[in-house]
Design an enzyme around this catalytic site. Structure first.
Site, PDB file in Angstrom:
ATOM      1  N   ARG A 151      15.052  18.484 -17.778  1.00 46.34           N
ATOM      2  CA  ARG A 151      15.248  19.687 -16.977  1.00 46.34           C
ATOM      3  C   ARG A 151      14.913  19.451 -15.509  1.00 46.34           C
ATOM      4  O   ARG A 151      15.682  19.797 -14.612  1.00 46.34           O
ATOM      5  CB  ARG A 151      14.389  20.832 -17.531  1.00 46.34           C
ATOM      6  CG  ARG A 151      14.964  21.504 -18.749  1.00 46.34           C
ATOM      7  CD  ARG A 151      14.210  22.782 -19.064  1.00 46.34           C
ATOM      8  NE  ARG A 151      12.810  22.520 -19.381  1.00 46.34           N
ATOM      9  CZ  ARG A 151      12.321  22.399 -20.608  1.00 46.34           C
ATOM     10  NH1 ARG A 151      13.131  22.508 -21.640  1.00 46.34           N
ATOM     11  NH2 ARG A 151      11.042  22.177 -20.815  1.00 46.34           N
ATOM     12  N   ASP A 171      17.738   6.663 -18.217  1.00 41.93           N
ATOM     13  CA  ASP A 171      17.317   7.483 -19.344  1.00 41.93           C
ATOM     14  C   ASP A 171      18.172   7.104 -20.550  1.00 41.93           C
ATOM     15  O   ASP A 171      19.277   7.623 -20.725  1.00 41.93           O
ATOM     16  CB  ASP A 171      17.473   8.971 -19.025  1.00 41.93           C
ATOM     17  CG  ASP A 171      16.817   9.862 -20.071  1.00 41.93           C
ATOM     18  OD1 ASP A 171      16.704   9.412 -21.236  1.00 41.93           O
ATOM     19  OD2 ASP A 171      16.427  11.000 -19.740  1.00 41.93           O
ATOM     20  N   GLU A 262      -7.931  12.585 -13.718  1.00 47.07           N
ATOM     21  CA  GLU A 262      -7.942  13.801 -12.911  1.00 47.07           C
ATOM     22  C   GLU A 262      -9.225  14.584 -13.147  1.00 47.07           C
ATOM     23  O   GLU A 262      -9.559  14.870 -14.296  1.00 47.07           O
ATOM     24  CB  GLU A 262      -6.714  14.656 -13.226  1.00 47.07           C
ATOM     25  CG  GLU A 262      -5.411  13.977 -12.823  1.00 47.07           C
ATOM     26  CD  GLU A 262      -4.183  14.856 -13.033  1.00 47.07           C
ATOM     27  OE1 GLU A 262      -4.309  15.941 -13.656  1.00 47.07           O
ATOM     28  OE2 GLU A 262      -3.101  14.467 -12.581  1.00 47.07           O
ATOM     29  N   HIS A 283      -2.286  17.662  -8.316  1.00 49.23           N
ATOM     30  CA  HIS A 283      -1.540  18.192  -9.468  1.00 49.23           C
ATOM     31  C   HIS A 283      -1.151  19.660  -9.251  1.00 49.23           C
ATOM     32  O   HIS A 283      -1.530  20.554 -10.012  1.00 49.23           O
ATOM     33  CB  HIS A 283      -2.375  18.051 -10.751  1.00 49.23           C
ATOM     34  CG  HIS A 283      -1.519  17.975 -11.989  1.00 49.23           C
ATOM     35  ND1 HIS A 283      -1.874  17.272 -13.095  1.00 49.23           N
ATOM     36  CD2 HIS A 283      -0.317  18.536 -12.287  1.00 49.23           C
ATOM     37  CE1 HIS A 283      -0.944  17.382 -14.032  1.00 49.23           C
ATOM     38  NE2 HIS A 283       0.021  18.146 -13.559  1.00 49.23           N
TER      39      HIS A 283
END
Length: 544
Positions: A151, A171, A262, A283
């Site tokens: 997407r 891909d 993170e 992020h």
């Protein structure tokens, strides 16, 4: 009345449907201590949270009336899914809604790193006027490689073309028709694709296949002076190798919104030596007002449907299913998932069709009476096989509820049938087809509850689908297994078990080696070449 408890800040507009529902009482309690949280959840029928509330077994025990836990966002690491399933609690999330936000951040990062915008801003704020330090690169006429054309990747492709960029994609699993409709050129070799691109942007999930996909070897293939952008997941790029590529001038710049750890501590990308070439953000891919409203609206809509016993989407677990199944049925459910995972590892291209065939009294007598309708009408064993197939490619966020919807989105046709059992009392068959290849396998669960794969591509075989498995096809002649055993031994990889399938008159064989550990990539290349195999795949079935 259903009581819905909200424990974190959620976009107010996204909660509008909840406030307006006539049969729902909404209770907002923020910044609760653990003791206060346990008390507040006692009378709640549903809980809405983000990532800051630990929904563990103790909290689920306290919420004896809980029917639904809804996570506004994608990740559900803060929720004990197993405990929720055992208690019959449905866990919802909102995996869509942030596509545009992530797309626009990616485009912003591409422009920021190409034009050195953050560095120029910082310089000017220091009172400097050094325009010569910020000579940038224009995007028009440049090539963009998109790794992962889902997407977000597709949305990036559309916008990059509008800027006059030539767009490639890597891909292997994407539908060829989708690539054609987007006007994108697909490249089948990652290293070859990297050598052509001026800009590379990543849009794949973090899986066993994609972890450190962009490593030192890949970065040595990349076109000199290229720019690398990662707004997907930390861990896909080897950050240390990326920093070295920047220092050596192989990369002209890099932009990261996601990080291996993170919040990042001591990241190689923080090295002052490369600060002029790097753009880093914490992020923030989904951090827009519109995206936050959208993910809240999605989760609220499905929560209301779940509480009212109506068909809903985006469930992460399937408590209603497993709680109603016998132990043997649950073992077949687990077997189906593993068969899907094996199939995904063997056929590394777009799957056009999956067929699941069930034989035996277990499947003939199986019924799943649910208090609501599902958005699809497949047996749970078909759904589990689909989950296994897709989670290898799309990551662990794929679940049994979303798998059929994702399969439809990816152009996978699904067929299921029931037939009479012959050799085994109950048997499950999975067949997948791509444009160039077909692959099939049969599996069963013994009376003792042991899962077995008993046929692969028509070859009779018998192995346990668990742990690390080296599955391969070879010419049926002496010495093949010995060569493979020697090569594995050279790398201290121990063979735990061995199964061989032969077919009279074919001259070929299929074998499965169960290994005590993974095998490095270089050994797989040597095995394929030195042992003269038709194909070989290393399959990881750990972690279920």
């Amino acid at each position: 009345m259903h009581r819905v408890l909200i424990t974190e800040h959620i976009h107010e507009e996204g909660l509008r449907d909840l406030y307006e529902a006539p049969n729902i009482e909404t209770i907002v309690r923020l910044d609760l201590s653990k003791e206060e949280l346990y008390e507040a959840v006692k009378d709640a029928d549903a809980l809405i949270t983000r990532s800051g509330t630990a929904v563990d077994a103790k909290l689920l025990d306290a919420g004896k009336n809980l029917k639904v836990v809804a996570r506004v966002g994608v990740g559900v690491d803060n929720i004990d899914l197993e405990a929720a399933s055992k208690r019959g609690v449905i866990v919802l999330n909102s995996p869509t809604g942030n596509t545009l936000a992530a797309t626009e951040l990616t485009m912003g990062m591409i422009i920021a790193v190409a034009r050195k915008i953050p560095q120029a801003n910082n310089s000017l704020r220091k009172g400097e006027w050094r325009r010569e330090n910020f000579l940038g690169t224009q995007l028009y006429g440049k090539t963009l490689l998109i790794i992962g054309l889902g997407r977000i990747g597709s949305s990036v492709a559309t916008r990059a073309k509008a800027l006059g960029m030539e767009v490639f994609c890597y891909d292997p699993y994407i539908n060829a028709k989708k690539v054609e409709n987007l006007g994108v050129r697909r490249l089948d070799d990652l290293h070859g694709a990297l050598a052509l691109a001026d800009f590379v942007t990543i849009h794949v999930p973090l899986t066993g296949e994609t972890k450190n996909m962009i490593d030192d070897e890949a970065l040595r293939s990349i076109k000199k002076g290229a720019y690398l952008i990662n707004c997907a997941r930390g861990g896909i790029v080897d950050e240390r190798a990326c920093a070295e590529a920047l220092k050596e001038g192989r990369l002209a710049g890099a932009a990261f919104d996601v990080h291996a750890v993170e919040p990042p501590k001591g990241s190689p990308l923080f090295d002052p030596e490369i600060a002029a070439k790097v753009v880093l953000t914490p992020h923030i891919g989904a951090n827009t007002k519109e995206a936050q409203q959208a993910v809240a609206e999605i989760v609220v809509k499905n929560l209301i449907k779940a509480l009212n016993g109506e068909p809903y989407e985006n469930a992460v677990n399937i408590p209603y299913m497993e709680n109603r199944m016998t132990l043997q049925e649950r073992e077949f459910l687990s077997l189906a998932r593993r068969m899907g995972m094996i199939a995904a590892c063997v056929v590394k291209e777009h799957i056009a069709k999956m067929t699941v065939t069930m034989a035996g009294p277990l499947f003939e007598e199986f019924e799943l009476n649910l208090p609501f309708e599902l958005p699809y009408r497949y047996m749970p064993f078909t759904t589990a096989a689909l989950k296994g197939l897709l989670e290898v490619r799309l990551g662990p966020e794929v679940n049994a509820m979303s798998a059929p919807l994702l399969a439809k989105e990816q152009g996978v046709s699904i067929f299921e049938s029931r037939t009479e059992a012959r050799t085994y009392k109950n048997i499950l068959s999975v067949e997948i087809k791509s444009q160039n290849k077909a692959f099939s396998m049969d599996g069963t669960v013994t009376e003792e509850g042991k899962k077995r794969i008993v046929r692969v591509d028509g070859y009779e075989i018998d192995f346990v689908p668990e742990g690390w498995i080296l599955l391969f096809s070879n010419h049926d002649r002496p010495g093949v297994i010995g060569k493979i055993g020697t090569l594995l031994g050279d790398y201290n990889v121990n063979i735990a078990n061995f199964a061989l399938g032969r077919k009279n008159g074919s001259g070929l064989a299929i074998a499965a080696l169960q290994l005590d550990s993974s095998a490095p990539r270089e050994i797989m290349e040597k095995i394929q070449k030195d042992a003269d195999l038709l194909w070989a795949h290393l399959i990881n079935l750990n972690g279920e």
